[in-house]
Design an enzyme around this catalytic site. Structure first.
Site, short mmCIF file in Angstrom:
data_model
loop_
_atom_site.label_atom_id
_atom_site.label_comp_id
_atom_site.label_asym_id
_atom_site.label_seq_id
_atom_site.Cartn_x
_atom_site.Cartn_y
_atom_site.Cartn_z
N GLU A 173 0.85 -1.21 0.00
CA GLU A 173 0.00 0.00 0.00
C GLU A 173 0.88 1.25 0.00
O GLU A 173 2.10 1.17 0.19
CB GLU A 173 -0.89 0.06 1.26
CG GLU A 173 -2.17 -0.75 1.19
CD GLU A 173 -3.33 -0.02 0.52
OE1 GLU A 173 -3.09 1.08 -0.06
OE2 GLU A 173 -4.45 -0.56 0.55
N ARG A 215 -7.40 0.59 12.83
CA ARG A 215 -6.02 0.99 12.55
C ARG A 215 -5.99 2.03 11.43
O ARG A 215 -6.96 2.19 10.68
CB ARG A 215 -5.18 -0.22 12.16
CG ARG A 215 -5.58 -0.87 10.84
CD ARG A 215 -4.42 -1.58 10.17
NE ARG A 215 -4.81 -2.42 9.05
CZ ARG A 215 -4.99 -1.98 7.81
NH1 ARG A 215 -4.88 -0.68 7.52
NH2 ARG A 215 -5.33 -2.82 6.84
N ASN A 273 -5.19 3.66 7.88
CA ASN A 273 -5.21 3.10 6.53
C ASN A 273 -4.73 4.18 5.57
O ASN A 273 -3.79 4.92 5.88
CB ASN A 273 -6.64 2.60 6.22
CG ASN A 273 -6.68 1.60 5.09
OD1 ASN A 273 -5.83 0.71 5.05
ND2 ASN A 273 -7.59 1.75 4.15
N ASP A 302 -12.98 -4.99 11.85
CA ASP A 302 -13.60 -6.14 11.18
C ASP A 302 -13.96 -5.83 9.72
O ASP A 302 -14.57 -6.64 9.04
CB ASP A 302 -14.87 -6.56 11.94
CG ASP A 302 -15.87 -5.41 12.00
OD1 ASP A 302 -15.56 -4.30 11.50
OD2 ASP A 302 -16.98 -5.61 12.54
N ASN A 358 -10.43 5.32 2.18
CA ASN A 358 -9.56 5.03 1.05
C ASN A 358 -9.66 6.12 -0.02
O ASN A 358 -10.52 7.01 0.05
CB ASN A 358 -9.98 3.69 0.42
CG ASN A 358 -8.99 2.60 0.73
OD1 ASN A 358 -7.78 2.84 0.76
ND2 ASN A 358 -9.48 1.39 0.94
N ASP A 377 -10.09 1.37 -4.12
CA ASP A 377 -9.06 1.39 -3.06
C ASP A 377 -8.24 2.66 -3.24
O ASP A 377 -8.80 3.72 -3.52
CB ASP A 377 -8.24 0.08 -3.14
CG ASP A 377 -7.56 -0.25 -1.82
OD1 ASP A 377 -7.16 0.69 -1.11
OD2 ASP A 377 -7.41 -1.43 -1.47
O1 LIG Z 1 -7.15 -0.22 2.11
C1 LIG Z 1 -7.46 -1.38 2.27
O2 LIG Z 1 -8.23 -1.98 1.39
C2 LIG Z 1 -8.45 -3.37 1.40
C3 LIG Z 1 -9.62 -3.79 0.65
S1 LIG Z 1 -10.81 -2.63 0.30
O3 LIG Z 1 -10.39 -1.95 -0.91
O4 LIG Z 1 -10.96 -1.65 1.34
O5 LIG Z 1 -12.02 -3.42 0.20
C4 LIG Z 1 -8.48 -3.92 2.80
O6 LIG Z 1 -8.76 -5.27 2.86
C5 LIG Z 1 -7.18 -3.57 3.39
O7 LIG Z 1 -6.97 -4.21 4.61
C6 LIG Z 1 -7.06 -2.09 3.49
O8 LIG Z 1 -5.81 -1.67 3.97
#
Ligand SMILES: O=C1O[C@H](CS(=O)(=O)O)[C@@H](O)[C@H](O)[C@H]1O
Length: 296
Positions: free
Chosen positions: A18, A104, A106, A124, A151, A203
Protein backbone atom coordinates in the site's frame (compact mmCIF):
# COMPACT_ATOMS: atom_id res chain seq x y z
CA UNK A 1 -13.04 -3.89 -21.14
CA UNK A 2 -9.66 -3.59 -19.44
CA UNK A 3 -6.52 -3.11 -21.54
CA UNK A 4 -3.31 -4.79 -20.46
CA UNK A 5 -0.28 -2.63 -19.77
CA UNK A 6 1.23 -3.35 -16.37
CA UNK A 7 4.54 -5.22 -16.00
CA UNK A 8 6.14 -6.49 -12.82
CA UNK A 9 8.50 -3.81 -11.48
CA UNK A 10 9.57 -5.72 -8.36
CA UNK A 11 8.58 -9.33 -7.81
CA UNK A 12 7.43 -9.60 -4.18
CA UNK A 13 4.84 -11.53 -2.20
CA UNK A 14 3.64 -8.70 -0.02
CA UNK A 15 0.72 -9.39 2.26
CA UNK A 16 -0.76 -5.92 1.87
CA UNK A 17 1.31 -3.57 -0.30
CA UNK A 18 0.00 0.00 0.00
CA UNK A 19 0.82 3.70 0.03
CA UNK A 20 3.33 4.08 -2.82
CA UNK A 21 4.87 7.58 -2.70
CA UNK A 22 7.46 8.95 -5.13
CA UNK A 23 10.10 11.38 -3.89
CA UNK A 24 11.21 13.65 -6.75
CA UNK A 25 14.15 14.85 -4.64
CA UNK A 26 15.48 11.36 -3.95
CA UNK A 27 14.18 9.70 -7.16
CA UNK A 28 12.95 6.95 -4.86
CA UNK A 29 9.67 5.10 -4.56
CA UNK A 30 8.60 4.30 -0.98
CA UNK A 31 5.74 2.01 -0.11
CA UNK A 32 4.58 -0.20 2.75
CA UNK A 33 3.45 -3.71 3.50
CA UNK A 34 0.84 -2.76 6.10
CA UNK A 35 0.43 -6.19 7.64
CA UNK A 36 4.18 -6.87 7.97
CA UNK A 37 5.05 -3.39 9.26
CA UNK A 38 7.61 -2.92 6.51
CA UNK A 39 8.61 0.13 4.47
CA UNK A 40 10.24 -0.41 1.08
CA UNK A 41 12.57 2.10 -0.58
CA UNK A 42 13.60 1.64 -4.21
CA UNK A 43 15.46 3.70 -6.78
CA UNK A 44 14.30 2.27 -10.12
CA UNK A 45 17.15 3.95 -12.01
CA UNK A 46 19.81 2.33 -9.81
CA UNK A 47 19.35 -1.27 -10.89
CA UNK A 48 19.37 -2.40 -7.26
CA UNK A 49 16.77 -4.32 -5.30
CA UNK A 50 14.48 -2.42 -2.93
CA UNK A 51 15.51 -2.08 0.69
CA UNK A 52 12.96 -3.29 3.25
CA UNK A 53 12.97 -1.72 6.73
CA UNK A 54 10.90 -3.46 9.41
CA UNK A 55 8.97 -1.79 12.22
CA UNK A 56 7.24 -3.17 15.27
CA UNK A 57 3.69 -2.21 14.22
CA UNK A 58 1.38 -2.13 11.24
CA UNK A 59 1.94 0.94 9.04
CA UNK A 60 -1.24 2.23 7.39
CA UNK A 61 0.42 4.79 5.16
CA UNK A 62 3.43 7.04 4.71
CA UNK A 63 3.97 10.58 3.43
CA UNK A 64 7.05 12.62 2.60
CA UNK A 65 8.38 15.16 5.10
CA UNK A 66 11.66 17.04 5.22
CA UNK A 67 14.56 14.61 5.61
CA UNK A 68 12.29 11.62 6.02
CA UNK A 69 8.83 10.11 6.06
CA UNK A 70 5.80 10.41 8.29
CA UNK A 71 4.41 6.98 9.08
CA UNK A 72 0.94 6.23 10.47
CA UNK A 73 1.82 3.29 12.72
CA UNK A 74 -0.67 1.48 14.91
CA UNK A 75 0.21 3.38 18.11
CA UNK A 76 0.48 6.85 16.52
CA UNK A 77 2.14 8.99 13.88
CA UNK A 78 5.94 9.10 13.77
CA UNK A 79 8.57 10.97 11.86
CA UNK A 80 11.22 8.62 10.46
CA UNK A 81 14.43 10.38 9.49
CA UNK A 82 16.56 9.19 6.54
CA UNK A 83 18.31 6.78 6.50
CA UNK A 84 15.06 5.07 7.45
CA UNK A 85 15.12 3.44 10.84
CA UNK A 86 17.97 5.65 12.10
CA UNK A 87 15.73 8.00 14.11
CA UNK A 88 12.06 7.86 15.14
CA UNK A 89 10.24 10.78 16.72
CA UNK A 90 6.58 10.80 17.77
CA UNK A 91 4.42 13.39 15.99
CA UNK A 92 1.08 12.27 17.43
CA UNK A 93 1.32 9.96 20.44
CA UNK A 94 -1.76 8.10 21.68
CA UNK A 95 -4.08 9.92 19.26
CA UNK A 96 -7.43 11.09 20.57
CA UNK A 97 -9.28 8.26 18.95
CA UNK A 98 -12.79 8.83 17.54
CA UNK A 99 -12.76 5.30 16.27
CA UNK A 100 -13.97 1.90 17.29
CA UNK A 101 -11.62 -0.16 19.49
CA UNK A 102 -8.96 -1.95 17.46
CA UNK A 103 -9.27 0.16 14.31
CA UNK A 104 -6.02 0.99 12.55
CA UNK A 105 -4.68 3.67 10.22
CA UNK A 106 -5.21 3.10 6.53
CA UNK A 107 -4.98 5.23 3.37
CA UNK A 108 -3.62 8.77 3.67
CA UNK A 109 -1.70 11.51 1.89
CA UNK A 110 -0.42 15.05 2.13
CA UNK A 111 -2.65 17.81 0.70
CA UNK A 112 -1.23 20.49 -1.64
CA UNK A 113 -0.78 22.88 1.30
CA UNK A 114 1.29 20.40 3.37
CA UNK A 115 -1.30 18.89 5.75
CA UNK A 116 -1.37 15.16 6.40
CA UNK A 117 -4.78 13.50 5.95
CA UNK A 118 -5.18 9.95 7.16
CA UNK A 119 -8.14 7.64 7.41
CA UNK A 120 -8.75 4.52 9.44
CA UNK A 121 -10.26 1.13 8.87
CA UNK A 122 -12.79 -0.72 11.00
CA UNK A 123 -11.06 -3.68 12.60
CA UNK A 124 -13.60 -6.14 11.18
CA UNK A 125 -13.84 -4.19 7.88
CA UNK A 126 -17.64 -4.23 8.24
CA UNK A 127 -18.84 -1.64 10.82
CA UNK A 128 -18.87 2.11 10.05
CA UNK A 129 -16.61 2.90 13.02
CA UNK A 130 -13.71 4.49 11.13
CA UNK A 131 -12.81 8.13 10.53
CA UNK A 132 -10.98 10.46 8.16
CA UNK A 133 -8.61 12.73 10.10
CA UNK A 134 -6.50 15.76 9.26
CA UNK A 135 -3.31 16.46 11.22
CA UNK A 136 -3.40 20.03 12.54
CA UNK A 137 -1.04 21.45 15.16
CA UNK A 138 -0.04 18.00 16.38
CA UNK A 139 -3.66 16.83 16.73
CA UNK A 140 -5.70 14.48 14.60
CA UNK A 141 -8.92 16.36 13.84
CA UNK A 142 -11.82 14.10 12.77
CA UNK A 143 -13.25 15.34 9.44
CA UNK A 144 -15.58 12.50 8.38
CA UNK A 145 -16.98 9.78 10.59
CA UNK A 146 -19.13 6.68 10.05
CA UNK A 147 -16.65 5.31 7.54
CA UNK A 148 -15.88 1.58 7.30
CA UNK A 149 -12.68 1.59 5.18
CA UNK A 150 -11.24 5.04 4.45
CA UNK A 151 -9.56 5.03 1.05
CA UNK A 152 -8.92 6.79 -2.26
CA UNK A 153 -7.76 10.12 -0.83
CA UNK A 154 -6.54 12.53 -3.53
CA UNK A 155 -6.70 16.22 -4.47
CA UNK A 156 -7.45 17.78 -7.85
CA UNK A 157 -4.53 19.68 -9.45
CA UNK A 158 -6.47 22.99 -9.16
CA UNK A 159 -6.91 22.22 -5.40
CA UNK A 160 -10.70 22.60 -5.67
CA UNK A 161 -11.63 19.00 -4.86
CA UNK A 162 -10.82 16.39 -2.25
CA UNK A 163 -11.66 12.86 -3.37
CA UNK A 164 -12.42 10.12 -0.89
CA UNK A 165 -14.11 6.74 -0.76
CA UNK A 166 -15.49 4.40 1.84
CA UNK A 167 -14.49 1.28 -0.13
CA UNK A 168 -17.44 -1.07 0.63
CA UNK A 169 -19.93 1.52 -0.71
CA UNK A 170 -18.30 1.16 -4.20
CA UNK A 171 -18.77 4.92 -4.56
CA UNK A 172 -16.17 7.66 -4.73
CA UNK A 173 -17.22 11.01 -3.29
CA UNK A 174 -15.78 14.44 -3.87
CA UNK A 175 -15.84 17.41 -1.52
CA UNK A 176 -15.27 21.09 -2.33
CA UNK A 177 -11.87 21.77 -0.78
CA UNK A 178 -10.34 24.98 0.55
CA UNK A 179 -6.58 24.48 0.48
CA UNK A 180 -5.93 27.64 2.52
CA UNK A 181 -7.95 26.41 5.55
CA UNK A 182 -8.17 22.66 4.88
CA UNK A 183 -11.97 22.96 5.00
CA UNK A 184 -14.08 20.43 3.12
CA UNK A 185 -17.67 20.90 1.92
CA UNK A 186 -20.54 18.43 1.82
CA UNK A 187 -20.06 15.04 0.10
CA UNK A 188 -21.00 14.93 -3.60
CA UNK A 189 -21.45 11.51 -5.22
CA UNK A 190 -18.83 11.50 -8.00
CA UNK A 191 -18.21 7.95 -9.28
CA UNK A 192 -20.39 4.89 -8.71
CA UNK A 193 -18.74 1.63 -9.80
CA UNK A 194 -22.22 0.10 -10.31
CA UNK A 195 -23.07 2.75 -12.93
CA UNK A 196 -19.96 1.78 -14.91
CA UNK A 197 -20.35 -1.95 -14.30
CA UNK A 198 -16.84 -2.06 -12.84
CA UNK A 199 -15.66 -4.92 -10.60
CA UNK A 200 -14.17 -4.84 -7.11
CA UNK A 201 -14.14 -1.85 -4.78
CA UNK A 202 -12.33 1.50 -5.03
CA UNK A 203 -9.06 1.39 -3.06
CA UNK A 204 -6.07 3.78 -3.20
CA UNK A 205 -5.82 6.42 -5.94
CA UNK A 206 -3.76 9.25 -7.42
CA UNK A 207 -4.56 12.18 -9.70
CA UNK A 208 -2.46 13.09 -12.74
CA UNK A 209 -1.57 16.59 -13.94
CA UNK A 210 -4.62 16.66 -16.25
CA UNK A 211 -6.95 15.94 -13.34
CA UNK A 212 -7.65 12.29 -14.17
CA UNK A 213 -8.23 10.05 -11.13
CA UNK A 214 -6.51 6.65 -11.30
CA UNK A 215 -7.96 4.17 -8.85
CA UNK A 216 -6.95 0.63 -7.87
CA UNK A 217 -10.01 -1.64 -7.88
CA UNK A 218 -9.40 -4.16 -5.10
CA UNK A 219 -10.94 -7.49 -6.06
CA UNK A 220 -11.34 -6.14 -9.61
CA UNK A 221 -7.81 -6.93 -10.93
CA UNK A 222 -7.55 -3.52 -12.58
CA UNK A 223 -6.73 0.15 -12.26
CA UNK A 224 -9.49 2.42 -13.58
CA UNK A 225 -8.97 5.95 -14.94
CA UNK A 226 -11.73 8.54 -14.50
CA UNK A 227 -11.93 12.04 -16.00
CA UNK A 228 -12.45 15.06 -13.76
CA UNK A 229 -16.17 15.01 -14.57
CA UNK A 230 -16.41 11.41 -13.26
CA UNK A 231 -16.53 9.70 -16.67
CA UNK A 232 -14.83 6.31 -16.81
CA UNK A 233 -12.08 6.55 -19.44
CA UNK A 234 -10.22 3.25 -19.38
CA UNK A 235 -9.20 0.31 -17.20
CA UNK A 236 -5.84 -1.48 -17.18
CA UNK A 237 -5.74 -5.09 -16.05
CA UNK A 238 -3.32 -6.75 -13.65
CA UNK A 239 -2.42 -10.43 -13.35
CA UNK A 240 -3.72 -10.57 -9.75
CA UNK A 241 -7.07 -9.68 -8.18
CA UNK A 242 -6.15 -7.16 -5.48
CA UNK A 243 -4.39 -3.95 -6.55
CA UNK A 244 -4.35 -1.53 -3.63
CA UNK A 245 -2.95 1.90 -4.54
CA UNK A 246 -1.20 3.80 -7.33
CA UNK A 247 1.49 6.50 -7.54
CA UNK A 248 3.20 8.34 -10.38
CA UNK A 249 6.98 8.20 -10.41
CA UNK A 250 10.10 8.01 -12.52
CA UNK A 251 12.21 10.97 -13.66
CA UNK A 252 9.33 12.30 -15.83
CA UNK A 253 6.50 11.23 -13.45
CA UNK A 254 5.08 9.15 -16.30
CA UNK A 255 5.46 5.72 -14.71
CA UNK A 256 2.38 4.56 -12.84
CA UNK A 257 3.24 2.18 -9.99
CA UNK A 258 0.67 -0.03 -8.32
CA UNK A 259 0.98 -2.06 -5.14
CA UNK A 260 -0.93 -5.32 -4.70
CA UNK A 261 -1.94 -7.74 -1.95
CA UNK A 262 -2.04 -11.47 -1.24
CA UNK A 263 -3.85 -11.24 2.13
CA UNK A 264 -7.17 -12.57 0.79
CA UNK A 265 -5.73 -15.37 -1.37
CA UNK A 266 -5.75 -18.97 -0.19
CA UNK A 267 -3.24 -21.57 -1.37
CA UNK A 268 -5.11 -22.13 -4.64
CA UNK A 269 -5.30 -18.36 -5.22
CA UNK A 270 -1.57 -17.97 -4.62
CA UNK A 271 -0.85 -20.76 -7.09
CA UNK A 272 -3.19 -19.23 -9.67
CA UNK A 273 -1.77 -15.69 -9.29
CA UNK A 274 1.98 -16.19 -8.71
CA UNK A 275 2.68 -12.47 -9.23
CA UNK A 276 0.19 -11.34 -6.56
CA UNK A 277 1.81 -9.14 -3.93
CA UNK A 278 4.29 -7.63 -6.40
CA UNK A 279 4.85 -4.01 -7.37
CA UNK A 280 3.75 -3.35 -10.96
CA UNK A 281 4.38 -0.45 -13.32
CA UNK A 282 3.08 0.95 -16.59
CA UNK A 283 4.14 3.95 -18.72
CA UNK A 284 1.43 6.60 -19.15
CA UNK A 285 1.11 9.72 -21.32
CA UNK A 286 -0.10 12.28 -18.76
CA UNK A 287 2.44 12.73 -15.95
CA UNK A 288 1.58 12.77 -12.26
CA UNK A 289 2.16 15.67 -9.92
CA UNK A 290 5.09 15.85 -7.51
CA UNK A 291 3.94 14.54 -4.12
CA UNK A 292 3.77 17.42 -1.60
CA UNK A 293 5.82 17.36 1.59
CA UNK A 294 4.09 17.47 4.98
CA UNK A 295 4.86 20.75 6.76
CA UNK A 296 5.53 20.02 10.43
O1 LIG B 1 -7.15 -0.22 2.11
C1 LIG B 1 -7.46 -1.38 2.27
O2 LIG B 1 -8.23 -1.98 1.39
C2 LIG B 1 -8.45 -3.37 1.40
C3 LIG B 1 -9.62 -3.79 0.65
S1 LIG B 1 -10.81 -2.63 0.30
O3 LIG B 1 -10.39 -1.95 -0.91
O4 LIG B 1 -10.96 -1.65 1.34
O5 LIG B 1 -12.02 -3.42 0.20
C4 LIG B 1 -8.48 -3.92 2.80
O6 LIG B 1 -8.76 -5.27 2.86
C5 LIG B 1 -7.18 -3.57 3.39
O7 LIG B 1 -6.97 -4.21 4.61
C6 LIG B 1 -7.06 -2.09 3.49
O8 LIG B 1 -5.81 -1.67 3.97
Amino acid sequence: MAESGFDVAVNLQMSLGESPVWSVERQTLYWVDINRGRIYAWQPASDTLPAGIDFDAKIGCIALCEDGLLAALSPGIERLTFPLGSRREPVVENPEWHDGEGNRFNDGRCDPAGRLWVGTLAVDESKPSATLYCLEDGRLVPCRSDVTIANGLAFSPDRRWLYHTDSPTRRIMRYAFDASTGGMGEPEPWVDLDAHDLPGVPDGAAVDSEGNYWCALYGGAQVAKFAEDGRWLQSYSLPCPDPTMVAFGGSDLKTLYVTTATQHLDEAGLARYPLAGSLFSMRVTSPGLPEPIVAL
